[in-house]
Design an enzyme around this catalytic site. Structure first.
Site, PDB file in Angstrom:
ATOM      1  N   CYS A 234       0.893  -1.173   0.000  1.00  0.00           N
ATOM      2  CA  CYS A 234       0.000   0.000   0.000  1.00  0.00           C
ATOM      3  C   CYS A 234       0.923   1.212   0.000  1.00  0.00           C
ATOM      4  O   CYS A 234       1.277   1.743   1.046  1.00  0.00           O
ATOM      5  CB  CYS A 234      -0.863  -0.015   1.263  1.00  0.00           C
ATOM      6  SG  CYS A 234      -1.983  -1.416   1.340  1.00  0.00           S
ATOM      7  N   PRO A 237       1.683   7.811  -0.577  1.00  0.00           N
ATOM      8  CA  PRO A 237       2.371   8.619  -1.589  1.00  0.00           C
ATOM      9  C   PRO A 237       3.840   8.285  -1.798  1.00  0.00           C
ATOM     10  O   PRO A 237       4.499   8.965  -2.575  1.00  0.00           O
ATOM     11  CB  PRO A 237       2.223  10.041  -1.042  1.00  0.00           C
ATOM     12  CG  PRO A 237       2.159   9.874   0.440  1.00  0.00           C
ATOM     13  CD  PRO A 237       1.476   8.557   0.677  1.00  0.00           C
ATOM     14  N   ASN A 239       6.683   7.718   0.442  1.00  0.00           N
ATOM     15  CA  ASN A 239       7.858   8.050   1.260  1.00  0.00           C
ATOM     16  C   ASN A 239       8.655   6.801   1.624  1.00  0.00           C
ATOM     17  O   ASN A 239       9.883   6.779   1.533  1.00  0.00           O
ATOM     18  CB  ASN A 239       7.429   8.760   2.555  1.00  0.00           C
ATOM     19  CG  ASN A 239       7.088  10.203   2.290  1.00  0.00           C
ATOM     20  OD1 ASN A 239       7.662  10.817   1.405  1.00  0.00           O
ATOM     21  ND2 ASN A 239       6.145  10.736   3.042  1.00  0.00           N
ATOM     22  N   ASP A 258      -0.989   0.466  -5.219  1.00  0.00           N
ATOM     23  CA  ASP A 258      -1.944   1.313  -4.502  1.00  0.00           C
ATOM     24  C   ASP A 258      -3.222   1.383  -5.328  1.00  0.00           C
ATOM     25  O   ASP A 258      -3.191   1.260  -6.552  1.00  0.00           O
ATOM     26  CB  ASP A 258      -1.390   2.731  -4.248  1.00  0.00           C
ATOM     27  CG  ASP A 258      -2.038   3.366  -3.038  1.00  0.00           C
ATOM     28  OD1 ASP A 258      -1.432   3.384  -1.954  1.00  0.00           O
ATOM     29  OD2 ASP A 258      -3.194   3.841  -3.170  1.00  0.00           O
ATOM     30  N   CYS A 359      -0.001   4.277  11.270  1.00  0.00           N
ATOM     31  CA  CYS A 359       0.166   5.487  12.080  1.00  0.00           C
ATOM     32  C   CYS A 359      -1.076   5.630  12.966  1.00  0.00           C
ATOM     33  O   CYS A 359      -1.616   6.713  13.139  1.00  0.00           O
ATOM     34  CB  CYS A 359       0.414   6.726  11.229  1.00  0.00           C
ATOM     35  SG  CYS A 359      -0.806   7.000   9.965  1.00  0.00           S
TER      36      CYS A 359
HETATM   37  N1  SAM Z   1       3.294   3.679   2.648  1.00  0.00           N
HETATM   38  C1  SAM Z   1       2.846   4.983   2.235  1.00  0.00           C
HETATM   39  C2  SAM Z   1       3.969   6.004   2.458  1.00  0.00           C
HETATM   40  O1  SAM Z   1       4.817   5.777   3.310  1.00  0.00           O
HETATM   41  O2  SAM Z   1       4.005   7.012   1.778  1.00  0.00           O
HETATM   42  C3  SAM Z   1       1.582   5.382   2.948  1.00  0.00           C
HETATM   43  C4  SAM Z   1       0.466   4.399   2.734  1.00  0.00           C
HETATM   44  S1  SAM Z   1      -1.101   4.954   3.296  1.00  0.00           S
HETATM   45  C5  SAM Z   1      -0.979   4.718   4.993  1.00  0.00           C
HETATM   46  C6  SAM Z   1      -2.125   3.651   2.805  1.00  0.00           C
HETATM   47  C7  SAM Z   1      -2.336   3.533   1.316  1.00  0.00           C
HETATM   48  O3  SAM Z   1      -3.010   2.297   1.073  1.00  0.00           O
HETATM   49  C8  SAM Z   1      -3.230   4.581   0.693  1.00  0.00           C
HETATM   50  O4  SAM Z   1      -2.527   5.276  -0.285  1.00  0.00           O
HETATM   51  C9  SAM Z   1      -4.386   3.800   0.084  1.00  0.00           C
HETATM   52  O5  SAM Z   1      -4.809   4.323  -1.160  1.00  0.00           O
HETATM   53  C10 SAM Z   1      -3.773   2.442  -0.091  1.00  0.00           C
HETATM   54  N2  SAM Z   1      -4.725   1.298  -0.147  1.00  0.00           N
HETATM   55  C11 SAM Z   1      -5.859   1.131   0.529  1.00  0.00           C
HETATM   56  N3  SAM Z   1      -6.418  -0.061   0.209  1.00  0.00           N
HETATM   57  C12 SAM Z   1      -5.585  -0.666  -0.665  1.00  0.00           C
HETATM   58  C13 SAM Z   1      -5.605  -1.911  -1.356  1.00  0.00           C
HETATM   59  N4  SAM Z   1      -6.591  -2.788  -1.203  1.00  0.00           N
HETATM   60  N5  SAM Z   1      -4.572  -2.207  -2.196  1.00  0.00           N
HETATM   61  C14 SAM Z   1      -3.556  -1.323  -2.355  1.00  0.00           C
HETATM   62  N6  SAM Z   1      -3.503  -0.118  -1.734  1.00  0.00           N
HETATM   63  C15 SAM Z   1      -4.499   0.202  -0.903  1.00  0.00           C
END
Ligand code: SAM
Length: 466
Positions: A234, A237, A239, A258, A359
């Protein structure tokens, strides 16, 4: 809309959970977003003080047409801010009538609490060790530069480098134009909390990434060596993806997934700026990614940082102190997804090590998810005891939960975070796979070989834990 009315509307929106301060400020249509954001944040910071002063001065009882959020903004500006400075419209004379009483109530509150300065009236959330005291962390992007060069650049800009911090107290004491290296992460620099580096040329050029220390731990603890294949389940964005790429030295492969096209688009920009060339981005539901697809046969490492309530996020804690506890239904839905994602990740056949992170501060999204996933494949995976000196551990809700890490402003001077490092107990080998398929045709695995594998795994855990 005038500044004070716009600020009041944002405060009302935040209270009724229509969005975050930042989101509502941007969608307010008010031209000077910086000015509006600053005013709302400061009013919110002093919210409890303002409520107390307004109530004891009887302002809303006397001025029936004055709405509570607008009253809060106006009283903030009058008593704690810059004064009305030519603004205030019809409310300026009204507040003028109450000015003496409001000032007297503020003074009385200070006497009552035994403090002399306005800042000392702030609630516990705004005091040292809280979200507003967390340093501004800068992760040097080793794909583009090195720490020494970034340190030199800042020194040339008038910042004073204090060397490597030896404790959290050193970080806590940061102020002015001083900065330090983090005691744990070699490529992390720490600046005083209020330092804004978004416009810095090195940031714009991707030479450093503005990333909280806790959010740097997942990639660091996954520690994929250069050349390996990694799934970032997942990813947007991005990082952590860019951190993984730096650890891989752009050698190997990151399969990043994502669901959100917009977030993926900004991720593509971030990765390009950071010079990441080893990542394949896919707009795909991770739950639908097939573990038996031959493309992933060499994936030994998975980073799973799924959507979560964000209850530990610094911005949320600063904007809505004490808020952020998601509803039971939302928690159940999030935890359900997190668990499905973790169980799915554990089915990738070559997986050796996985880091699960959120988080969130909620046990339901953290320890409970990890416990349930481990229970679903008994004996196949274990929690790795990492960073023994890290002061904030997982809640002891099941044996071994203390191997997980938690993070919070008060304990680790970071945002709120949770991390679990999971490792396969038995690395599948051609021998054991063949044995599983046709046990009568294959000899038993040599015990010596098994022992060596375990030792290697233990060695990996220990080296991370120092
Ligand atoms: N790891 C990222 C970073 O450090 O920049 C932050 C990830 S954020 C907490 C969670 C992400 O999971 C979101 O961008 C969301 O769109 C994505 N997401 C949610 N459900 C998902 C799925 N079933 N498959 C893939 N991505 C998914």
């Amino acid at each position: 809309m005038a500044l004070y009315a716009a600020a009041a509307a944002v405060l009302a929106g935040v209270e009724s959970r229509q969005g975050s301060i930042k989101g509502l400020v941007y969608s307010s249509g008010f031209q000077n977003v910086k000015q509006l954001y600053a005013l709302v944040c400061e009013t919110q910071r002093y919210s409890a003080v303002l409520d107390a002063v307004i109530a004891s001065a009887g302002l809303l009882r006397a001025e029936k047409k004055l709405r509570p959020h607008l009253a809060k903004v106006l009283v903030y500006e009058l008593l704690l801010g810059k004064g009305f400075q030519g603004r205030g419209g019809q409310w300026k004379p009204v507040l003028g009538r109450h000015q003496a009483r409001l000032k007297a109530e503020l003074a009385r509150l200070k006497v009552h609490r035994g403090v002399s300065r306005n800042e000392d009236l702030l609630e516990v959330e705004s005091r040292p060790g809280s979200a507003s005291q967390v340093p501004r962390f800068v992760r040097v992007n080793t794909l583009k530069t090195c720490c020494d060069d970034v340190v030199d650049y800042f020194k040339r800009q008038g910042f004073s480098y204090q060397g490597r911090a030896s404790s959290l107290d050193d970080l806590r004491a940061l102020k002015g134009k001083h900065f330090l290296s983090d005691p744990l992460l070699p490529e992390l620099l720490a600046f005083p909390a209020q330092t804004d580096l978004h416009e810095h040329p090195l940031y714009q050029a991707g030479h450093f990434i503005l990333q909280d220390k806790a959010s740097c731990l997942p990639a660091m603890l996954l520690a994929p060596p250069p050349g390996s294949h990694v799934i970032d389940a997942c990813a947007a964005p991005g990082n952590k993806t860019s951190h993984l790429a730096a650890l891989l030295k752009n050698q190997g492969k990151i399969f990043a997934f994502d669901l959100d096209a917009k977030r993926l688009a900004s991720m593509a920009t971030l990765l390009a700026r950071a010079g990441v060339s080893c990542c394949e981005l896919a707009e795909e539901d991770f739950l639908a990614v097939s573990p038996s697809d031959l493309r992933y046969r060499q994936v030994h490492y998975i980073l799973l940082d799924p959507s979560c309530s964000g209850s530990g996020m610094l911005t949320r804690q600063l904007e809505e102190p004490g808020a952020g506890t998601p509803s039971k239904e939302r928690l159940r839905a999030l935890a359900g997804f997190q668990q499905r994602a973790l169980c799915h990740a554990l089915t990738f056949p070559s997986l050796q090590r996985l880091v699960y992170s959120t988080c969130s501060l909620c046990q339901e999204e953290n320890e409970d998810v990890v416990r349930d996933a481990l229970q679903q494949s008994p004996g196949a995976f274990r929690l790795v005891p990492v960073l023994p000196s890290w002061p904030h551990r997982g809640l002891s809700t099941f044996p071994g939960a203390e191997h997980c890490l938690r993070a919070a402003p008060e304990t680790t001077l970071t945002g709120g975070f949770f991390i679990a490092v999971i490792e396969r107990v038995e690395v599948p080998s051609p021998v054991s796979q063949a044995e599983a398929l046709a046990p009568e045709l294959t000899p038993s695995p040599a015990p010596k070989r098994k022992k060596r594998r375990r030792k290697a795994a233990a060695g990996a855990s220990t080296s991370l834990g120092t």
